[in-house]
Design an enzyme around this catalytic site. Structure first.
Site, PDB file in Angstrom:
ATOM      1  N   CYS A  67      -4.939   2.867  -3.491  1.00 60.79           N
ATOM      2  CA  CYS A  67      -3.628   3.244  -2.931  1.00 60.79           C
ATOM      3  C   CYS A  67      -2.555   2.206  -3.262  1.00 60.79           C
ATOM      4  O   CYS A  67      -1.646   1.946  -2.455  1.00 60.79           O
ATOM      5  CB  CYS A  67      -3.695   3.468  -1.418  1.00 60.79           C
ATOM      6  N   LYS A  73     -11.170  -0.639  10.370  1.00 63.31           N
ATOM      7  CA  LYS A  73     -11.458  -1.744   9.450  1.00 63.31           C
ATOM      8  C   LYS A  73     -11.880  -2.999  10.206  1.00 63.31           C
ATOM      9  O   LYS A  73     -12.055  -4.052   9.617  1.00 63.31           O
ATOM     10  CB  LYS A  73     -10.221  -2.060   8.605  1.00 63.31           C
ATOM     11  N   ASP A  82       2.414  -5.242   7.604  1.00 60.51           N
ATOM     12  CA  ASP A  82       1.250  -4.347   7.557  1.00 60.51           C
ATOM     13  C   ASP A  82      -0.001  -5.218   7.704  1.00 60.51           C
ATOM     14  O   ASP A  82      -0.371  -5.950   6.788  1.00 60.51           O
ATOM     15  CB  ASP A  82       1.276  -3.606   6.206  1.00 60.51           C
ATOM     16  N   GLN A 123      -5.190  -5.242   6.628  1.00 60.59           N
ATOM     17  CA  GLN A 123      -6.251  -6.080   6.041  1.00 60.59           C
ATOM     18  C   GLN A 123      -6.273  -7.487   6.620  1.00 60.59           C
ATOM     19  O   GLN A 123      -7.057  -8.326   6.160  1.00 60.59           O
ATOM     20  CB  GLN A 123      -6.077  -6.158   4.509  1.00 60.59           C
ATOM     21  N   HIS A 136       0.851  -1.190   0.000  1.00 61.35           N
ATOM     22  CA  HIS A 136       0.000   0.000   0.000  1.00 61.35           C
ATOM     23  C   HIS A 136       0.894   1.251   0.000  1.00 61.35           C
ATOM     24  O   HIS A 136       2.018   1.213   0.506  1.00 61.35           O
ATOM     25  CB  HIS A 136      -0.837  -0.059   1.284  1.00 61.35           C
TER      26      HIS A 136
HETATM   27  N1  C6P Z   1      -6.588   0.715   2.720  1.00 60.82           N
HETATM   28  C1  C6P Z   1      -8.470   0.566   1.223  1.00 60.82           C
HETATM   29  O1  C6P Z   1      -9.560   0.948   0.790  1.00 60.82           O
HETATM   30  P1  C6P Z   1      -5.219   3.730   7.113  1.00 60.82           P
HETATM   31  O2  C6P Z   1      -5.803   4.576   6.038  1.00 60.82           O
HETATM   32  O3  C6P Z   1      -3.981   4.369   7.700  1.00 60.82           O
HETATM   33  O4  C6P Z   1      -6.211   3.292   8.130  1.00 60.82           O
HETATM   34  O5  C6P Z   1      -4.749   2.376   6.410  1.00 60.82           O
HETATM   35  C2  C6P Z   1      -3.776   2.403   5.403  1.00 60.82           C
HETATM   36  C3  C6P Z   1      -3.600   1.043   4.796  1.00 60.82           C
HETATM   37  C4  C6P Z   1      -2.387   0.412   4.947  1.00 60.82           C
HETATM   38  N2  C6P Z   1      -2.187  -0.825   4.477  1.00 60.82           N
HETATM   39  C5  C6P Z   1      -3.144  -1.498   3.822  1.00 60.82           C
HETATM   40  C6  C6P Z   1      -2.879  -2.881   3.325  1.00 60.82           C
HETATM   41  C7  C6P Z   1      -4.398  -0.903   3.638  1.00 60.82           C
HETATM   42  O6  C6P Z   1      -5.347  -1.579   2.989  1.00 60.82           O
HETATM   43  C8  C6P Z   1      -4.623   0.400   4.134  1.00 60.82           C
HETATM   44  C9  C6P Z   1      -5.930   1.088   3.882  1.00 60.82           C
HETATM   45  C10 C6P Z   1      -7.870   1.287   2.404  1.00 60.82           C
HETATM   46  O7  C6P Z   1      -7.868  -0.387   0.733  1.00 60.82           O
HETATM   47  C11 C6P Z   1      -7.806   2.756   2.156  1.00 60.82           C
HETATM   48  S1  C6P Z   1      -6.703   3.161   0.840  1.00 60.82           S
END
Ligand code: C6P
Length: 413
Positions: free
Chosen positions: A371, A232, A206, A209, A129
């Site tokens: 992203c 999430k 990370d 997900q 990401h």
């Molecule tokens: N992906 C998606 O719609 P934040 O925004 O900081 O809570 O998470 C960032 C992030 C980091 N790593 C992974 C693997 C992610 O999927 C995400 C967030 C969302 O897929 C928003 S782009």
């Protein structure tokens, strides 16, 4: 008893906890299939927030008055609960912040900026990401280190042989997404941890997900750092978690300074508070942290194995149904080997157009690059449409998605 009945979820019961799922758009009940972006929040978590503000609200670690002490205990215990949820040893290893992105930046600024220099390498993956990719790109620019990317193969799996080639004794950190938010690929995190550690590199995972969707044990995967977001996983926005091994967090210097994180301050110098507070400068996300602990309870009450099975079965079903159409290309691994999401493209229809049409049918999906722009570039598509599932989604909602897509196809024919 059928296997699916024995280990399935009582989805109708679960849906009662989420009044938002009754929302209608143009007379149709909304099928919320955008859970990888943010999940919905059950009443139990909303109630925990309301209860905190109605009965306990005060700043933490500052006041000697009763409310402040109560808020401090609840906030500290929330760290314990989150530690337990991910298999950390204790609250010292659990730093609360705003989101996954902030957790990644904490590692990058507090560890990377201090430790990396010319000749050092950071190995990431093509399915990372932007929160990981852009952050380490910038740290590399500041330090002179190099960033390399392990390939994703044609089936959407991480090419482990390539990753093994890239990781050398110059590698200081290996970073992987536990689950790709675009492909649904589940990375073999234990194996990758061994590759990193065999070369003396630190290991960052990370978990944005994965933590919402499967049992996670940071010690089993031997992660040195691990990051995820509350929003999430049935929790509120404004709370994210950085897990770090205690000895590493001890050695690292904070990169945000201010109140809460200090022990002793003079006009000349300052010393830092104990973990994890050293990394939580300023007034922290108190209500959000307490509500995240409630979200952990909520998910554990369902059972994370069941959460995982349900999401993966829906993804498999969606994959199978979408595969019925010759003009739909699905990104990522096969139906029976993916996490709870499916990204796809309908020939000659831009993902944004597809998602707008789906919206007309009250089906909420995400369209765009999610992203992961470099990954989309590699796949040769500007964007994709993504359906992502959670504990309250049903096969009927997948059918609704497929029926709406079928209509979209006619529109563009
Ligand atoms: N992906 C998606 O719609 P934040 O925004 O900081 O809570 O998470 C960032 C992030 C980091 N790593 C992974 C693997 C992610 O999927 C995400 C967030 C969302 O897929 C928003 S782009």
């Amino acid at each position: 008893m059928e296997q699916s009945e024995r280990d399935g979820l009582d989805v109708e019961r679960i849906r009662e906890d989420f009044p938002i799922l009754q929302r209608e758009f143009r007379g149709e009940q909304v099928a919320y299939l955008d859970n990888a972006a943010t999940s919905q929040t059950p009443d139990q978590v909303v109630d925990a927030i309301a209860h905190y503000y109605r009965h306990t609200n005060a700043n933490v670690h500052r006041g000697l008055h009763h409310l402040s002490q109560e808020a401090s205990v609840a906030y500290e215990e929330a760290h314990d609960r989150v530690a337990e949820f991910i298999g950390a040893e204790g609250r010292e290893e659990v730093v609360f912040g705003k989101n996954t992105t902030e957790a990644i930046n904490t590692v990058a600024y507090a560890w990377g900026l201090a430790e990396l220099g010319p000749g050092d390498e950071v190995v990431l993956t093509e399915m990372d990401h932007h929160a990981t990719l852009v952050t380490w790109q910038q740290i590399a620019k500041k330090t002179g280190a190099d960033v390399k990317f392990a390939r994703v193969d044609d089936e959407g799996y991480l090419d482990l042989d390539h990753l093994r080639e890239l990781v050398t004794d110059d590698t200081e950190l290996v970073g992987v997404p536990h689950v790709s938010n675009t492909l649904g690929t589940i990375a073999p995190v234990e194996e990758i941890g061994e590759i990193a550690h065999d070369h003396g590199a630190l290991y960052f995972v990370d978990g944005a997900q994965s933590v919402p969707h499967m049992p996670v044990d940071v010690q089993a995967m031997d992660a040195d750092f691990f990051a995820f977001s509350g929003h999430k996983m049935c929790g509120p926005t404004g709370i994210g978690v950085l897990y770090g091994k205690e000895h590493l967090l001890e050695e690292m210097q904070p990169y945000l300074y201010g109140g809460m994180m200090i022990e002793k301050v003079t006009f000349e110098d300052s010393t830092w508070h104990e973990l994890p507070w050293k990394f939580e400068a300023g007034t922290p996300p108190i209500a959000q942290g307490i509500a995240l602990a409630e979200a952990c309870d909520y998910l554990d009450d369902i059972g994370m194995e069941r959460v995982q099975r349900h999401g993966e079965r829906l993804a498999e079903y969606a994959h199978d149904r979408l595969s019925e159409f010759d003009d739909i290309t699905i990104l990522g691994p096969p139906a029976d080997d993916r996490a709870a999401l499916v990204s796809f493209n309908l020939d000659d229809v831009h993902a944004h157009d597809a998602s707008e049409i789906l919206n007309d049918y009250a089906v909420a999906v995400r369209a765009g690059d999610h992203c992961t722009q470099p990954l989309h570039d590699k796949l040769g598509v500007p964007a994709s449409t993504r359906a992502s599932f959670y504990v309250y989604n049903t096969k009927e909602e997948v059918d609704k998605l497929v029926a709406a897509l079928d209509d979209a196809r006619q529109l563009f024919a």
